[in-house]
Structures are given as structure tokens and as C-alpha cells.
Enzyme design. Structure first.
Site, mmCIF file in Angstrom:
data_model
loop_
_atom_site.group_PDB
_atom_site.id
_atom_site.type_symbol
_atom_site.label_atom_id
_atom_site.label_comp_id
_atom_site.label_asym_id
_atom_site.label_seq_id
_atom_site.Cartn_x
_atom_site.Cartn_y
_atom_site.Cartn_z
ATOM 1 N N SER A 174 0.789 -1.223 0.000
ATOM 2 C CA SER A 174 0.000 0.000 0.000
ATOM 3 C C SER A 174 0.831 1.289 0.000
ATOM 4 O O SER A 174 1.550 1.545 -0.950
ATOM 5 C CB SER A 174 -0.943 -0.064 1.193
ATOM 6 N N ASN A 215 -6.606 9.508 7.486
ATOM 7 C CA ASN A 215 -5.701 9.318 6.351
ATOM 8 C C ASN A 215 -6.436 8.957 5.055
ATOM 9 O O ASN A 215 -5.808 8.678 4.038
ATOM 10 C CB ASN A 215 -4.638 8.270 6.676
ATOM 11 N N GLY A 230 1.640 -0.240 12.799
ATOM 12 C CA GLY A 230 1.484 -1.669 12.480
ATOM 13 C C GLY A 230 1.905 -1.961 11.050
ATOM 14 O O GLY A 230 1.761 -3.084 10.578
#
Ligand code: G16
Length: 549
Positions: free
Chosen positions: A67, A379, A505
């Protein structure tokens, strides 16, 4: 039936775990340097096959992507049959399998898992998988295919596509031919579903102005290129940053994460965006979107996930009222600690708002508790969930007036337009454009719903981010001992000050968020807390970032 131990052993020996590394199924699956993920992806394929057997042979998804991370990173995550994220208990199994030191340990862990979770091995296993455009993708797809062969699962390669398309495919495959059919299980089916709904929703509205779409040089460009010609009459879009073959270009000085974190335009967008014009940035796998515009003085204005939540929730609430369903359909919002304090205040005055830990899986589950659950991370990662019962209500309510009939039709179309499996940049983009077309809002009018508190996000590199533990939806630290008290002391010195610290994470960093009434104060608070975290974690004084106070 038992596990095909011999075959698994043969394949597993070819995908040995690097002894010096340990892996963790984090916010969005495993994510680290792509070159180290061979054994992890091989094992994830086996786990996905077992998960499919556990679900009676229903198709499980596996997405290979990192991502928003830099191009050299990669990652892998598992998608459940309804298109949502892997059940939390199985994340632990994934981590255990990924860390089994040897092939023999892996077999032992698999046997324990099969027993503990009561998997019927005679069931079929079906897995659909895809990857983004990273150079490490093809090798990892090969590792995944070996994993499927090792356990005798049948696989469908969806090729190079976006994370939201993969999630869509999983749900579509599993609902094929049923009355809950989610859509045709192909990229074309996905585009057809979204664009048909979009066109219905904007019929009788003037066409939208040209929208700039920054694709972060990632896989979103591939789908956006197919989307653009279908909607050009109603929503002309111009794509920027679609270089998929330029080494190192992915997410570099572009994309949703760059814009949100640095609070400025990608240089390539700055060259072309004109005053008053809207633009948006996708991230590397097109599951997040951030909007922006230049105000009349040419200053950059950010329209992030919080602003998208405020805009879209208000529109849905309005439609629900017009449809005469306000007493039966409960709309609620889910945010994380990153939500701007001003957005939370604005939304709380209008709707129920819940705060959960970072990660789509947490937001998604919380949103399922509402009839219509609007969830967005600041975000830009988010979507809207409609409960099955609510969709039925929209479809079966007898309208008493033309206005009510239109509202009901729009609500049904929204359930088609919105990718309810996961945050989807392109689906969210269409959703935003629908609302703007209906409200005839400019970027500035949308922006004026509330005024953001100035805020700053800072990354701190530490030796061991696992030393940082949190509670209260990640708003407070429980470890390292004493650090939260020091943060509280600092925060108290700033008007409307708020700050929190949590381990990422998806990256090897600790994140610091701070907001305050004035820009300079928000920055100062963030850099002070950043300094505290750095020192507390035993950071080398010689390498202390110079902005830390
Ligand atoms: C992933 C998750 C998001 C999360 C983001 C950052 O996004 O899906 O829910 O907000 O990571 O997480 P963290 O702060 O833990 O690194 P993406 O777009 O990178 O898949």
C-alpha cells in the site's frame, strides 16, 4: 483426512524462513521488506486455504501489497468471504505459522491449528489472489502459488489490481447466483456496478468540473484509466502520476499518504492545479483517498478522511430524512484517535460517534453496529456500511411522494456505488463527487463545514517499537512506564492541545500525533513529544532528528 505432509514438506523446504527475522500480522497483514517475505507468503497461502476449508470451501482472498509503504516493501493480507479483513483470532495463527523456525515446526503448527480450530480437511479450498505493481510482486505471487499447490487448494489469479477490487471479487465470487449477489466477479463487473450507480445518482445534475487524480504511480492508475472513459461525460478526470514502470516512483512525492503527512501538494500536482480546482490523491493500492484544493490566495487546503466523513454522512442523513426513515434507520460514525478534534466535535453534535483503534478491521467491525455506519480514518481510508435489513428497507418502502421516491432511489444507488467490503479510493471519489454535485459545493464550501485544528504527524525511529503499548483506543500509552504522564504534562501547556503516541502496524516506527489551537503550537507539541519518545526509547543523541525539541 490428514494434511498432505509430504507435499507441504517438499514445497516448504524451498521457502525456508530466514532464521534471523520474525514477522507479525499487523494493522494490515504482514508488511516489511519485499525481499524477506517469500516464506511468509508461502505460509499465508496455506493458511488461506485452511481458512477456506473452515468456511466450507467459500473463497478466501489474498492481497500482496504494501500500500502506502516505500516501493521496496511488500506485504500480504487475507480477506474473509464477505470481503472484510481476516478474523482477529486467525491473525494470531498467521503470526505463529510465519514464525515457525523450520519445516518440521511449520507442519507441527499446522497440525495444531487444524485440531484446535476443528478444520474438516476433506472440504475444498478456494483462494483468489492479486498483487499491486511492486517489483517484488511476481516472485511473491510464485511463492503464494507454491503454497496453494502444497496444500492442494485451487487458486484464481486476479492479476495486478487494486486492494478494493480484490475485496470486491471475493464477495462477488461468494455471492454469485444468490439473491445477495454483490456483482459480476471481474474488474469489468466492478466498474460497471460503480459507474451505473454513479450515473443514476448524478442524472439531471450539471457535469462536474475537471478533477485531477494523483495515482501515486501505483496500481490505482490501471483501474482509473478504465474508469475515466466511462464517466467522462459526467465527471471528467485527468490522471497524474501514473508511471508504473519507473523504478522507485511508487508513492514517491505523491499519493494520499504524502499529502496527508506532509500537508502539501505533490510537486507534480502543484504544477497543474489551478486556484479553485479540486484534486485528489490515491495511495499505492488505491484503498485511500485524500482531496484538496487551492483557495483564492493559492494556498493548499486539505480535505481528508474526516472531511469526507462529515460530507458524506450529512448527505446520507439528509436522504434518510427525505425518505421518511429517520426514526428507523440509525446512522453512526466511526473514527480513530487521528480524527481531528474539530471533526469529532462537529460530528458528535449531529450523530453518534465511536472511536476505535487504527486499522480498517477495527473501524469496519464497529461500523457494522449501526444501520448505516460511516467510517473513515483521517488518512482517507474508509467506506460506508449498510446493514442487510437497511438495504431491504430502502428497496421495499412504499414512497408517499415523488421526493420520497427519489430519496429512496438515491439511497439504493448509494449502496451500489459504495464498495462496502473495504475502503476504496475510486468508489469514495465517486461518492464525494455525487455529494458535491447534489449540494453544488465547491471545495471551499465543503471545507467550511468545520475548521480543522492545526495538527502534525511525526514518525520516530526507535530500536524496539513493541515496547510501546496503548489503551483507550490507542489514545494513551501504558508502556514505557511513566511516558504517558510526561506527555500529559506537555499537552496541558497547549490551548486545545491533544497528543498521542502509538507503534505503527505497517512501518518500523512509532507515530506521534499532536494538535493545538495554533499551527506553531501543534508543531511544537508534536516535536516535543517526538523528542520525549526518542529519548525514552534510548535513541542515540548524535542521531536525534534536529526538529525534535
Ligand atoms: C493501513 C491500514 C490503515 C492504517 C494504515 C496506517 O493502510 O489499512 O487502517 O491507517 O495502514 O497504519 P499504521 O499507523 O499502523 O502504520 P494502508 O493504506 O497502508 O493499507
Amino acid at each position: 483426512m490428514t494434511l498432505p505432509v509430504e507435499t507441504i514438506t517438499q514445497y516448504a523446504d524451498k521457502h525456508a524462513k530466514p532464521s534471523e527475522l520474525s514477522f507479525q500480522y499487523g494493522t494490515a497483514g504482514f508488511r516489511t521488506l519485499g525481499s524477506t517475505l517469500d516464506s511468509v507468503v508461502f505460509r499465508v497461502a496455506i493458511l488461506a486455504a485452511l481458512r477456506s476449508k473452515k468456511h466450507d470451501g467459500r473463497t478466501i482472498g489474498v492481497m500482496i501489497t504494501a500500500s502506502h509503504n516505500p516501493e521496496e516493501d511488500n506485504g500480504v493480507k487475507i480477506v474473509e468471504p464477505r470481503g472484510d479483513m481476516l478474523e482477529a483470532a486467525w491473525e494470531v495463527h498467521a503470526t505463529n505459522l510465519a514464525n515457525a523456525p523450520t519445516t518440521a515446526d511449520l507442519i507441527a503448527s499446522l497440525e495444531t491449528l487444524v485440531q484446535a480450530t476443528k478444520i474438516d480437511l476433506s472440504k475444498p479450498a478456494n483462494v483468489v489472489y492479486a498483487s499491486d505493481t511492486r517489483p517484488s510482486g511476481p516472485a511473491l505471487v510464485a511463492s503464494l502459488e507454491d503454497g496453494l499447490r502444497a496444500i492442494g487448494a485451487s487458486g484464481r489469479n486476479a492479476g495486478i489490481t487494486t486492494t478494493p477490487v480484490l475485496h470486491y471479487l471475493v464477495r462477488s465470487i461468494n455471492t454469485k447466483g444468490t439473491e445477495d449477489s454483490y456483482g459480476v466477479d471481474s474488474e469489468e463487473g466492478y466498474l460497471e456496478k460503480l459507474t451505473t450507480a454513479y450515473k443514476k445518482l448524478v442524472a439531471n445534475r450539471p457535469p462536474s468540473p475537471l478533477l485531477l487524480v494523483d495515482c501515486a504511480n501505483g496500481v490505482g492508475a490501471l483501474i482509473a484509466r478504465k474508469l475515466a472513459p466511462i464517466i467522462q461525460d459526467v465527471l471528467p478526470i485527468r490522471l497524474i502520476n501514473e508511471s508504473l514502470d519507473t523504478p522507485g516512483a511508487l508513492n514517491k512525492n505523491s499519493g494520499a499518504d504524502f499529502v496527508k503527512t506532509s500537508q502539501k501538494l505533490p510537486p507534480s500536482v502543484a504544477e497543474v492545479l489551478r486556484s479553485g480546482q479540486r484534486g485528489c490523491s490515491l495511495d499505492g493500492d488505491a484503498d485511500r483517498i485524500i482531496y484538496y484544493y487551492l483557495d483564492e490566495r493559492g494556498s493548499f487546503r486539505l480535505l481528508d478522511g474526516d472531511k469526507i466523513a462529515a460530507l458524506t454522512a450529512a448527505f446520507i442523513v439528509e436522504l434518510v430524512k427525505l425518505a421518511g426513515l429517520e426514526s428507523s434507520v440509525r446512522v453512526g460514525i466511526v473514527q480513530t484517535a487521528y480524527a481531528n478534534g474539530a471533526s469529532t466535535k462537529y460530528l458528535q453534535e449531529r450523530l453518534p460517534v465511536k472511536c476505535v483503534a487504527t486499522g480498517v478491521k477495527h473501524l469496519h467491525h464497529a461500523a457494522e453496529h449501526y444501520d448505516v455506519g460511516v467510517y473513515f480514518e483521517a488518512n482517507g481510508h474508509g467506506t460506508v456500511l449498510f446493514s442487510d435489513e437497511t438495504v431491504k428497507t430502502f428497496k421495499t418502502t412504499e414512497p408517499q411522494s415523488p421526493a420520497q421516491a427519489t430519496a429512496l432511489e438515491h439511497l439504493v444507488s448509494l449502496t451500489q456505488l459504495i464498495n462496502q467490503t473495504v475502503g476504496d479510493a475510486l468508489s469514495d471519489m465517486l461518492l464525494v463527487e455525487v455529494v458535491l454535485a447534489h449540494k453544488t459545493y465547491t471545495g471551499a464550501e465543503w471545507d467550511s463545514l468545520y475548521v480543522d485544528l492545526p495538527n502534525r504527524l511525526v514518525k520516530v525511529s526507535v530500536a524496539d517499537r513493541t515496547a510501546f503499548k496503548t489503551e483507550d483506543a490507542e489514545r494513551r500509552l501504558t508502556s514505557p512506564a511513566g511516558l504517558q504522564g510526561k506527555i500529559d504534562e506537555l499537552v496541558n501547556r497547549y490551548q486545545s492541545g491533544r497528543s498521542f503516541v502509538r507503534p505503527s502496524g505497517t512501518e518500523d516506527v512509532v507515530r506521534v500525533y499532536a494538535e493545538a489551537a495554533i499551527r506553531g503550537q501543534a508543531d511544537e507539541l508534536a516535536y516535543r513529544v517526538g523528542g520525549l519518545v526518542y529519548d525514552e526509547a534510548g535513541g542515540d543523541p548524535a542521531k536525534r532528528p534536529k526538529e525534535f525539541l
